[in-house]
Scaffold this active site. Sequence first.
Site, PDB file in Angstrom:
ATOM      1  N   VAL A   1       0.832  -1.210   0.000  1.00 53.95           N
ATOM      2  CA  VAL A   1       0.000   0.000   0.000  1.00 53.95           C
ATOM      3  C   VAL A   1       0.862   1.255   0.000  1.00 53.95           C
ATOM      4  CG1 VAL A   1      -1.800   1.269   1.229  1.00 53.95           C
ATOM      5  CG2 VAL A   1      -1.876  -1.233   1.142  1.00 53.95           C
TER       6      VAL A   1
ATOM      7  N   ALA B   1      -7.409  19.140  -4.603  1.00 54.91           N
ATOM      8  CA  ALA B   1      -7.115  19.468  -3.210  1.00 54.91           C
ATOM      9  C   ALA B   1      -6.918  20.954  -2.988  1.00 54.91           C
ATOM     10  CB  ALA B   1      -5.864  18.716  -2.759  1.00 54.91           C
TER      11      ALA B   1
ATOM     12  N   LYS C   1      -7.127  -0.947  10.762  1.00 55.52           N
ATOM     13  CA  LYS C   1      -8.399  -1.224  11.436  1.00 55.52           C
ATOM     14  C   LYS C   1      -8.200  -1.843  12.815  1.00 55.52           C
ATOM     15  CE  LYS C   1      -7.622  -4.931   8.566  1.00 55.52           C
ATOM     16  NZ  LYS C   1      -6.863  -4.911   7.292  1.00 55.52           N
TER      17      LYS C   1
ATOM     18  N   GLY D   1     -11.157  -1.271   1.770  1.00 53.90           N
ATOM     19  CA  GLY D   1     -10.179  -0.801   0.788  1.00 53.90           C
ATOM     20  C   GLY D   1     -10.570   0.491   0.115  1.00 53.90           C
TER      21      GLY D   1
ATOM     22  N   GLY E   1      -1.798 -15.025  -3.313  1.00 56.85           N
ATOM     23  CA  GLY E   1      -1.602 -13.790  -2.561  1.00 56.85           C
ATOM     24  C   GLY E   1      -2.870 -13.208  -1.983  1.00 56.85           C
TER      25      GLY E   1
ATOM     26  N   ASP F   1     -10.452 -10.140  11.370  1.00 53.54           N
ATOM     27  CA  ASP F   1     -10.312  -8.966  10.517  1.00 53.54           C
ATOM     28  C   ASP F   1     -11.667  -8.319  10.268  1.00 53.54           C
ATOM     29  OD1 ASP F   1      -8.723  -7.374   8.316  1.00 53.54           O
ATOM     30  OD2 ASP F   1     -10.458  -8.218   7.278  1.00 53.54           O
TER      31      ASP F   1
ATOM     32  N   LYS G   1     -13.294  -4.430  11.478  1.00 51.23           N
ATOM     33  CA  LYS G   1     -13.974  -3.493  10.588  1.00 51.23           C
ATOM     34  C   LYS G   1     -15.412  -3.241  11.032  1.00 51.23           C
ATOM     35  CE  LYS G   1     -11.164  -5.195   6.739  1.00 51.23           C
ATOM     36  NZ  LYS G   1     -11.152  -6.040   5.524  1.00 51.23           N
TER      37      LYS G   1
END
Length: 433
Positions: free
Chosen positions: A15, A34, A106, A135, A188, A202, A206
């Site tokens: 990431v 922005a 998280k 995500g 993966g 996990d 969340k």
Amino acid sequence: MTKPLRIALAGLGTVGGGVIRLLDTNGALIARRAGRPIEIVAVSARDRSKDRGVDMSRFAWVDDTTALATVDADVVVELVGGSDGPALALARATLAAGKSFVTANKAMLAHHGLELARAAEAARVALKFEAAVAGGVPVIKGLREGAAANEIERVYGILNGTCNFILSKMEAEGRDFADVLAEAQALGFAEADPRFDIDGVDAAHKLSLLASLAFGTQPAFADVAASGIRNVLAADIAEAAALGYRVRLLGLAESGPAGLFQRVHPHLVALDHPLAHVTGATNAVVAEGNFVGRLLFQGPGAGDGPTASAVVADLIDIARGEFGPAFAMPADALIEQAPADSGERRGRAYVRFTVADRVGVLAEIAAAMRDAGVSIESLMQRGASHDEGGADGSVLVAIVTHEGPERSVAQALERLRGSQSLVGQPLWMHILS
């Protein structure tokens, strides 16, 4: 344009590298949106020498991750992971230094989110975590801002892409859990140690964040009842399909007079429900508001591109001066709500037993259900394959119940505990209403 928003980045894995590439590729567009450029000025990771496919020489390198809080930057982005340790130390140091903090972590927020939200408010800086749930899907912003005028009645969804990949692969190919898990690891989609994913931890992290945003409650990860998918058989998925359902691991939260209910559990989802058609490593979240109705947020739940997109979206908000409270309302306004008793919940259930193939077994199960007040809608029996533990001649018995209190099903299973007729533990899956 005004001066750039300066970023210190902790964590240069998948990431972190994605964030750098995104800012390099879309930098001009991001600056226009922005109102000023966003640029990375300092980075930190465990291995300085690793080739990450991007030019790292332009950034100041900081060996001590916590020291990123003291560099000349406006925002610290944490992509290290872990509920405690360096990530938490960096979060506390950054907010104490009066700098905004962006994270995809998280686990840390599920355990320490209230503390960090209070620290951010005291320092008048931003704490943002769009990338922590689903995500690249903007579900945090959707709940915190888009649905802010609504009383959210229920929030639920597919919160773990690894589990959804495994279940949809089992469904499509008729393969068993262990076989598909090995493939997911090779591709993966699953970690070498997949327990956080396949055991529901996990998703529980969340869900606790979604519940806080939806209901205005303090994050309460410890109150999430979590179970995963490791005991789901290909036969369960086949039986569900025959009944007009698909199996999905769902996180579900509701708030009401009975308390805050939070659970991660495999469910049977009817084919006419949108979540039944979410396949692969996709995430999807449903929020039901009293004025807006049903909202569906769906998209890629992991990966460098989607997660980096969510991180940079938070940076754009900060560059614009859009802060706001982390959990949609001031931390002191978040209520501490007692957990609801799941036994009082009503619904239908799928219960599967692996049993010895002998006379009287079905009568024993039916008697336990009857004595606990469970009404049986349908019963299916089939021989178990070798992979399903059927090498000893055992068979699978699956029951679908009529609607009733969950406590009755729990009592029936307790009556059957230790029975010589049962081979292994029963599997109980709820049917999504």
